[in-house]
Design an enzyme around this catalytic site. Structure first.
Site, PDB file in Angstrom:
ATOM      1  N   HIS A 252       0.569  -1.042   0.358  1.00 58.35           N
ATOM      2  CA  HIS A 252      -0.119   0.377  -0.244  1.00 58.35           C
ATOM      3  C   HIS A 252       1.371   1.058   0.068  1.00 58.35           C
ATOM      4  CE1 HIS A 252      -3.739  -2.035   1.224  1.00 58.35           C
ATOM      5  NE2 HIS A 252      -3.522  -2.847   0.552  1.00 58.35           N
TER       6      HIS A 252
ATOM      7  N   ARG B 186     -10.873   2.140 -22.495  1.00 57.36           N
ATOM      8  CA  ARG B 186     -11.119   0.891 -22.000  1.00 57.36           C
ATOM      9  C   ARG B 186     -10.003   0.511 -21.049  1.00 57.36           C
ATOM     10  NH1 ARG B 186     -12.541  -1.508 -28.034  1.00 57.36           N
ATOM     11  NH2 ARG B 186     -15.026  -1.414 -27.468  1.00 57.36           N
TER      12      ARG B 186
ATOM     13  N   ASP C  85     -21.891  -7.262 -35.183  1.00 55.22           N
ATOM     14  CA  ASP C  85     -20.836  -5.979 -35.075  1.00 55.22           C
ATOM     15  C   ASP C  85     -19.566  -7.185 -35.198  1.00 55.22           C
ATOM     16  OD1 ASP C  85     -22.470  -4.145 -34.978  1.00 55.22           O
ATOM     17  OD2 ASP C  85     -21.399  -3.463 -32.749  1.00 55.22           O
TER      18      ASP C  85
ATOM     19  N   GLU D 179       1.299   3.989   2.138  1.00 52.11           N
ATOM     20  CA  GLU D 179       2.241   4.301   3.062  1.00 52.11           C
ATOM     21  C   GLU D 179       3.122   3.062   3.367  1.00 52.11           C
ATOM     22  OE1 GLU D 179      -0.977   3.460   2.404  1.00 52.11           O
ATOM     23  OE2 GLU D 179      -2.224   3.955   4.419  1.00 52.11           O
TER      24      GLU D 179
ATOM     25  N   LEU E  79     -29.449  -4.264 -23.703  1.00 51.58           N
ATOM     26  CA  LEU E  79     -28.203  -4.855 -22.288  1.00 51.58           C
ATOM     27  C   LEU E  79     -28.639  -3.080 -21.534  1.00 51.58           C
ATOM     28  CD1 LEU E  79     -26.709  -6.614 -20.872  1.00 51.58           C
ATOM     29  CD2 LEU E  79     -24.953  -5.665 -22.102  1.00 51.58           C
TER      30      LEU E  79
ATOM     31  N   ALA F 234     -27.709   1.555 -38.167  1.00 51.49           N
ATOM     32  CA  ALA F 234     -28.790   1.772 -39.188  1.00 51.49           C
ATOM     33  C   ALA F 234     -29.612   0.902 -38.815  1.00 51.49           C
ATOM     34  CB  ALA F 234     -28.040   2.076 -40.827  1.00 51.49           C
TER      35      ALA F 234
HETATM   36  N1  LIG Z   1     -23.482   3.033 -31.626  1.00 50.32           N
HETATM   37  C1  LIG Z   1     -23.701   2.022 -30.442  1.00 50.32           C
HETATM   38  O1  LIG Z   1     -22.350   2.578 -29.568  1.00 50.32           O
HETATM   39  C2  LIG Z   1     -23.157   0.738 -30.287  1.00 50.32           C
HETATM   40  C3  LIG Z   1     -22.666  -0.125 -29.549  1.00 50.32           C
HETATM   41  C4  LIG Z   1     -23.582  -1.644 -29.362  1.00 50.32           C
HETATM   42  C5  LIG Z   1     -24.276  -2.194 -30.398  1.00 50.32           C
HETATM   43  N2  LIG Z   1     -24.807  -1.127 -31.325  1.00 50.32           N
HETATM   44  C6  LIG Z   1     -25.703  -2.176 -32.162  1.00 50.32           C
HETATM   45  O2  LIG Z   1     -26.841  -2.023 -31.767  1.00 50.32           O
HETATM   46  C7  LIG Z   1     -27.288  -3.680 -32.519  1.00 50.32           C
HETATM   47  C8  LIG Z   1     -27.358  -4.823 -31.476  1.00 50.32           C
HETATM   48  O3  LIG Z   1     -27.838  -4.068 -30.299  1.00 50.32           O
HETATM   49  P1  LIG Z   1     -28.956  -5.262 -29.760  1.00 50.32           P
HETATM   50  O4  LIG Z   1     -29.529  -4.272 -28.548  1.00 50.32           O
HETATM   51  O5  LIG Z   1     -29.891  -6.164 -31.049  1.00 50.32           O
HETATM   52  O6  LIG Z   1     -28.229  -6.018 -29.117  1.00 50.32           O
HETATM   53  P2  LIG Z   1     -27.521  -6.518 -27.981  1.00 50.32           P
HETATM   54  O7  LIG Z   1     -27.952  -5.589 -26.197  1.00 50.32           O
HETATM   55  O8  LIG Z   1     -26.202  -5.767 -27.548  1.00 50.32           O
HETATM   56  O9  LIG Z   1     -27.816  -8.166 -27.451  1.00 50.32           O
HETATM   57  C9  LIG Z   1     -29.336  -8.459 -27.665  1.00 50.32           C
HETATM   58  C10 LIG Z   1     -29.009  -9.520 -26.478  1.00 50.32           C
HETATM   59  O10 LIG Z   1     -29.127  -9.505 -25.224  1.00 50.32           O
HETATM   60  C11 LIG Z   1     -28.856 -10.258 -24.117  1.00 50.32           C
HETATM   61  N3  LIG Z   1     -29.516 -10.255 -23.349  1.00 50.32           N
HETATM   62  C12 LIG Z   1     -28.349 -10.477 -21.597  1.00 50.32           C
HETATM   63  N4  LIG Z   1     -29.464  -9.812 -20.903  1.00 50.32           N
HETATM   64  C13 LIG Z   1     -30.230  -9.268 -21.114  1.00 50.32           C
HETATM   65  C14 LIG Z   1     -31.539  -8.817 -20.559  1.00 50.32           C
HETATM   66  N5  LIG Z   1     -31.031  -8.410 -19.257  1.00 50.32           N
HETATM   67  N6  LIG Z   1     -32.443  -8.411 -21.171  1.00 50.32           N
HETATM   68  C15 LIG Z   1     -32.729  -8.586 -22.833  1.00 50.32           C
HETATM   69  N7  LIG Z   1     -31.323  -8.782 -23.326  1.00 50.32           N
HETATM   70  C16 LIG Z   1     -30.347  -9.088 -22.572  1.00 50.32           C
HETATM   71  C17 LIG Z   1     -30.401 -11.860 -25.115  1.00 50.32           C
HETATM   72  O11 LIG Z   1     -29.339 -12.484 -25.888  1.00 50.32           O
HETATM   73  P3  LIG Z   1     -29.782 -13.998 -25.647  1.00 50.32           P
HETATM   74  O12 LIG Z   1     -31.497 -14.237 -26.352  1.00 50.32           O
HETATM   75  O13 LIG Z   1     -28.956 -14.452 -26.024  1.00 50.32           O
HETATM   76  O14 LIG Z   1     -30.396 -14.092 -24.396  1.00 50.32           O
HETATM   77  C18 LIG Z   1     -30.814  -9.742 -25.897  1.00 50.32           C
HETATM   78  O15 LIG Z   1     -31.148 -10.842 -27.634  1.00 50.32           O
HETATM   79  C19 LIG Z   1     -26.688  -4.022 -33.856  1.00 50.32           C
HETATM   80  O16 LIG Z   1     -27.168  -3.250 -34.736  1.00 50.32           O
HETATM   81  C20 LIG Z   1     -24.946  -3.105 -33.313  1.00 50.32           C
HETATM   82  O17 LIG Z   1     -24.535  -2.950 -33.988  1.00 50.32           O
HETATM   83  C21 LIG Z   1     -25.026  -0.765 -31.209  1.00 50.32           C
END
Ligand SMILES: NC(=O)c1ccc[n+]([C@@H]2O[C@H](COP(=O)([O-])OP(=O)(O)OC[C@H]3O[C@@H](n4cnc5c(N)ncnc54)[C@H](OP(=O)(O)O)[C@@H]3O)[C@@H](O)[C@H]2O)c1
Length: 332
Positions: free
Chosen positions: A45, A179, A195, A47, A267, A158
């Site tokens: 630590h 990160r 992605d 100190e 998520l 999109a």
């Molecule tokens: N612009 C950005 O910053 C950014 C960042 C990330 C993603 N994206 C875009 O977002 C899109 C994907 O988004 P998304 O919403 O479909 O994907 P997501 O949130 O990454 O994944 C959805 C999946 O997460 C799982 N999951 C785990 N815990 C959950 C909970 N508590 N509630 C609901 N689902 C849960 C489920 O999968 P299971 O069915 O497998 O259980 C659900 O189908 C893509 O097009 C990506 O390009 C954009």
């Protein structure tokens, strides 16, 4: 002196189970005779690190200036309060109070041993510098940063689900640096499928930062093992659950104190609905794509009076984008 101790604290890693702490030993005339800082879990630590630089011991009338209340806890290393008492230190000055359940109360141990204790010097500044660790200890779960890149019309992908690239180079460099300073990156299975991200921490020249956070994929879908997130560039776990509290407990038990939820919308929305976030980082690009892929979906709010109130704590231009950092409004 406390300003110097705060600078020293930042020399230690921002990730991991332990806080960044700096310490200085002063002689009776208030000259600096030793400096130390904590270099991460399992190492001395701050100190003790400072004391170790005084092979002939601490001179009479010496003061220790520490950014965090000396710990009282025997973990992988002994309690700092005892090390200070045994060194013969006369006075201890510290900034932040230790909220840790096991480690707190070092100041009482020092006082009981007859050491003069001055607490709260630059406390606000020190608390701000250590907000991640202090919040994690108070809430007994990792500090949660939510982050996404969105267009001017609030879309994160999109209609064909592509999202590369919404944000510009400067924004992406900023994300990579962040990160490299935390413990875990969380994404849903949807983001991994659509992605195929690396989710590593890379420098602008493409090489990897020394520290790589754990990549955590959440969701029940079986995923192909040749997806990039499962490569050898960083450790990965796939947690087949939708229970984000379980996910956080798992990461806490692994010593993780700061996690970054990188999406996608499903998520991120789950974390928001449960009130499980400490800050939101938005990289807003001057693009319009329309469609239905919004940053946040269902969070259980149907009327304006129930809107979650946040406050902007930082807004700046990053290349062509605008970076926004918002935290939940106090009392909301
Ligand atoms: N612009 C950005 O910053 C950014 C960042 C990330 C993603 N994206 C875009 O977002 C899109 C994907 O988004 P998304 O919403 O479909 O994907 P997501 O949130 O990454 O994944 C959805 C999946 O997460 C799982 N999951 C785990 N815990 C959950 C909970 N508590 N509630 C609901 N689902 C849960 C489920 O999968 P299971 O069915 O497998 O259980 C659900 O189908 C893509 O097009 C990506 O390009 C954009």
């Amino acid at each position: 002196m406390m300003h110097r101790a705060l600078e020293l604290a930042l020399l230690g890693p921002a990730y991991g189970a332990n806080p960044q702490v700096g310490a200085i030993i002063l002689d009776k005339d208030l000259n600096i005779i030793a400096e130390g800082w904590h270099k991460g879990a399992g190492t001395a630590h701050a100190e003790v690190d400072a004391l170790s630089k005084l092979p002939n011991g601490v001179p009479e009338g010496a003061t220790a200036v520490v950014t965090l209340e000396p710990c009282n806890h025997t973990g992988r290393t002994g309690p700092c309060a005892v090390a200070l008492i045994e060194s013969g230190i006369s006075r201890v000055v510290y900034a932040s109070k230790d909220p840790g359940n096991e480690s707190a109360n070092g100041s009482k141990t020092l006082l009981d041993a007859g050491v003069e204790v001055i607490q709260g010097v630059l406390e606000e500044e020190a608390d701000k510098q250590s907000v991640v660790w202090l919040t994690a200890m108070k809430k007994q779960r990792p500090y949660i940063t939510l982050k996404w890149a969105q267009t001017l019309d609030g879309r994160t992908a999109a209609s064909d689900k592509t999202s590369k690239w919404i944000s510009g180079t400067e924004s992406r460099e900023d994300v990579h640096l962040r990160r490299s300073q935390l413990d875990a990156i969380l994404v849903g299975t949807g983001t991994v499928k659509y992605d195929n991200p690396d989710l590593t921490a890379r420098k602008p020249d493409g090489t990897r930062y020394e520290h790589q956070p754990l990549r955590v994929v959440v969701g029940n879908t079986e995923l192909a093992q040749d997806l990039r997130v499962f490569n050898e560039d960083a450790p990965t776990v796939h947690l087949k659950t939708h229970d984000v509290k379980d996910v956080l407990a798992h990461l806490w038990d692994r010593g993780m104190r700061h996690v970054l939820v990188e999406g996608g919308a499903q998520l991120a929305s789950e974390f928001i609905s449960l009130g499980l976030f400490d800050e939101i980082l938005i990289y807003q690009a001057p693009l319009l794509i329309g469609g239905t892929n919004v940053a946040v979906t269902e969070i259980g709010i149907s009327t304006m009076k129930d809107a979650l109130a946040l406050e902007f704590v930082e807004i700046k231009k990053l290349g062509p984008d605008v970076f926004i950092r918002a935290i939940p409004k106090e009392g909301s």
